[in-house]
Design a protein around this motif. Structure first.
Motif, PDB file in Angstrom:
ATOM      1  N   GLY A  10     -18.071 -19.320 -41.354  1.00 17.12           N
ATOM      2  CA  GLY A  10     -18.496 -20.673 -41.031  1.00 17.12           C
ATOM      3  C   GLY A  10     -17.881 -21.757 -41.896  1.00 17.12           C
ATOM      4  N   VAL A  13     -14.278 -22.861 -40.898  1.00 18.75           N
ATOM      5  CA  VAL A  13     -14.094 -23.706 -39.710  1.00 18.75           C
ATOM      6  C   VAL A  13     -15.093 -24.869 -39.738  1.00 18.75           C
ATOM      7  CG1 VAL A  13     -13.112 -21.907 -38.230  1.00 18.75           C
ATOM      8  CG2 VAL A  13     -15.585 -22.134 -38.361  1.00 18.75           C
ATOM      9  N   MET A  19     -10.421 -26.425 -39.453  1.00 15.74           N
ATOM     10  CA  MET A  19     -10.131 -25.710 -38.207  1.00 15.74           C
ATOM     11  C   MET A  19      -8.650 -25.749 -37.897  1.00 15.74           C
ATOM     12  SD  MET A  19     -12.553 -25.740 -35.030  1.00 15.74           S
ATOM     13  CE  MET A  19     -14.222 -25.226 -35.346  1.00 15.74           C
ATOM     14  N   ALA A  42     -20.084 -19.348 -36.383  1.00 18.91           N
ATOM     15  CA  ALA A  42     -20.501 -20.719 -36.118  1.00 18.91           C
ATOM     16  C   ALA A  42     -20.105 -21.594 -37.300  1.00 18.91           C
ATOM     17  CB  ALA A  42     -22.009 -20.775 -35.917  1.00 18.91           C
ATOM     18  N   MET A  43     -19.819 -22.866 -37.027  1.00 20.57           N
ATOM     19  CA  MET A  43     -19.449 -23.793 -38.096  1.00 20.57           C
ATOM     20  C   MET A  43     -20.591 -23.850 -39.117  1.00 20.57           C
ATOM     21  SD  MET A  43     -17.776 -26.639 -35.585  1.00 20.57           S
ATOM     22  CE  MET A  43     -17.311 -27.914 -36.733  1.00 20.57           C
ATOM     23  N   THR A  46     -24.484 -24.353 -38.855  1.00 23.01           N
ATOM     24  CA  THR A  46     -24.887 -24.516 -37.453  1.00 23.01           C
ATOM     25  C   THR A  46     -26.036 -23.579 -37.103  1.00 23.01           C
ATOM     26  OG1 THR A  46     -22.666 -25.160 -36.855  1.00 23.01           O
ATOM     27  CG2 THR A  46     -24.068 -24.398 -35.070  1.00 23.01           C
ATOM     28  N   GLU A  74     -21.506 -19.978 -32.100  1.00 19.00           N
ATOM     29  CA  GLU A  74     -20.196 -19.328 -32.133  1.00 19.00           C
ATOM     30  C   GLU A  74     -19.335 -19.756 -30.934  1.00 19.00           C
ATOM     31  OE1 GLU A  74     -22.689 -18.027 -33.697  1.00 19.00           O
ATOM     32  OE2 GLU A  74     -21.787 -17.239 -35.517  1.00 19.00           O
ATOM     33  N   SER A  77     -17.615 -23.003 -31.925  1.00 14.33           N
ATOM     34  CA  SER A  77     -16.477 -22.928 -32.847  1.00 14.33           C
ATOM     35  C   SER A  77     -15.277 -22.239 -32.199  1.00 14.33           C
ATOM     36  CB  SER A  77     -16.870 -22.255 -34.170  1.00 14.33           C
ATOM     37  OG  SER A  77     -17.535 -21.067 -33.950  1.00 14.33           O
ATOM     38  N   LEU A  81     -11.677 -24.060 -31.841  1.00 11.10           N
ATOM     39  CA  LEU A  81     -10.502 -23.449 -32.466  1.00 11.10           C
ATOM     40  C   LEU A  81      -9.418 -23.188 -31.413  1.00 11.10           C
ATOM     41  CD1 LEU A  81      -9.271 -22.419 -35.085  1.00 11.10           C
ATOM     42  CD2 LEU A  81     -10.324 -20.196 -34.644  1.00 11.10           C
TER      43      LEU A  81
END
Ligand code: ASP
Ligand code: MG
Length: 408
Positions: A10, A13, A19, A42-43, A46, A74, A77, A81
């Motif tokens: 996480g 990103v 990212m 997940a970032m 998050t 997830e 993200s 990405l």
């Protein structure tokens, strides 16, 4: 096809610039000749934010509803990405756990991967795509979305590495490897170039945090070459291996877990079935118990003490009182919340009397009282007062010369 599986956590990103950096790195790996399968968490925060949002709506949401929500972290993200990689002009496809063929059992919020059908991923790699997979999730055979438990993206990565027969699985994170102690607490902690699966498993169970326990179990089971490394630098890294060549080192790491409560059930009758009754009651409440001590009986009564995660303590105490009532009201329940578990980990340490005496001697010299002790083949743990946890960690790191560890 040489397949490389990477996982980005996480923090790697956490924002747009990170990212983009990760996207460039993935593209570089592909250009070096790897077919890339990349699992993303997940970032940053998050998952916590989603859990908090759920609680605000309903303090007790159903596990299925939680999984519908948590899986979106997830998905977000992995989609972003993919857009970053598209922006670099490379072919990429983003997939949910279900689309990637990750099938799990029905246990929402803590599902186990039952099977991975790698057809879709292999087909996408065959088309020259970079394949991005949302970590921490799968589907049941009925098509229900499940999640794998906190930290589950590591597990996704290792399971995929096994399924696509990757040359290795790289866990890319905000630290550049596995350390002799938490570097946030011990400034002199050293990175371990190598560690065995069993040592890593023990460190993960003891809360080292860098890899999920389940992912290490899977890596060991399938013999997946696993590497923990920085998401942003090519230096460093720790290889998790079956047998280490660094043999002279006995103690590899020291860990501290301060989120522990000690519970004692004192004055229970000394007869068969008491421990069984007590621990099956706790198990039926879904409480997992760590260390257990029963002392020698005096005057036909016993004291049984055990430790649980601090968050489970209220439920555990309640279960203990209920148990005492069921056996006729004898005994009482004592709870101590400010407990900590300090552990040393290393292959063969329990075979060395010197290691145990150094451990106990160091705590003694520091005036630290040991409340409980437990050992396994590769670790010794002591329960001590939480206020002395960091002091114990520092002293033991020093006593076992971990700050002078020879690095290759
Ligand atoms: N996002 C999930 C968590 O925070 C899974 C992971 O990061 O591995 O637990
Ligand atoms: Mg994680």
């Amino acid at each position: 096809m040489k397949i490389l599986v990477q996982k980005y956590g996480g923090t790697s990103v956490a924002n747009q610039s990170r990212m983009q950096e990760v996207a460039r790195r993935i593209v570089r790996c592909q250009e070096q000749g790897h077919a890339m399968v990349v699992v993303v968490s997940a970032m940053n925060h998050t998952t916590e934010d989603l859990i908090a949002a759920a609680r605000r709506i309903n303090p007790n949401p159903s596990p299925r509803a939680m999984d519908m929500l948590l899986a979106t972290g997830e998905q977000m993200s992995v989609s972003l990405l993919a857009m970053a990689i598209e922006g670099l002009g490379h072919n990429v496809v983003s997939l949910t756990g279900g689309m990637s063929g990750i099938y799990t059992d029905q246990r929402h919020k803590k599902a186990r991967i039952a099977r991975v059908d790698s057809q879709r991923i292999m087909a996408e790699l065959g088309k020259g795509n970079i394949v991005l997979v949302a970590g921490f999730q799968g589907v049941t055979p009925e098509g229900e979305i499940t999640t794998l438990g906190r930290g589950g993206s590591d597990t996704t990565a290792v399971a995929l590495a096994a399924a696509v027969v990757a040359e290795r699985c790289e866990i890319c994170t905000d630290v550049d490897g596995v350390y002799t102690a938490d570097p946030n607490l011990i400034a002199t902690a050293r990175r371990l170039p190598e560690i065995t699966y069993d040592e890593m498993l023990e460190l993960s169970r003891l809360g080292a945090g860098v890899l999920s326990t389940r992912s290490v179990e899977l890596a060991k089971e399938y013999g997946i070459p696993l590497v923990v490394r920085s998401a942003f630098s090519d230096d460093g890294g720790t290889q998790v291996v079956e047998v280490s060549v660094v043999e002279q080192v006995l103690v590899r790491g020291v860990t501290l877990d301060s989120d522990i409560s000690r519970i004692s059930v004192a004055g229970v009758p000394d007869r068969p079935g008491i421990a069984f009754g007590l621990f099956s009651k706790l198990a039926s409440e879904g409480i997992s118990v760590d260390m257990i001590i029963q002392n020698l009986n005096r005057a036909q009564v016993n004291d049984i003490s055990f430790t649980v995660a601090k968050e489970d303590a209220p439920a555990a105490v309640q279960a203990c009182w209920a148990f005492l009532e069921s056996i006729g009201g004898h005994g009482l329940v004592l709870q101590k919340d400010n407990a900590a578990k300090i552990s040393i980990v290393g292959t063969g340490i329990t075979g060395s009397t010197e290691v145990a005496s150094t451990l106990f001697g160091t705590l003694f010299e520091s005036g630290i009282n040991i409340e409980m002790i437990s050992t396994s083949e590769i670790k010794i743990s002591c329960i001590i007062d939480a206020s002395e946890g960091e002091e114990a960690l520092r002293r033991l790191h020093r006593a076992f010369s971990l700050d002078e560890l020879e690095l290759r």
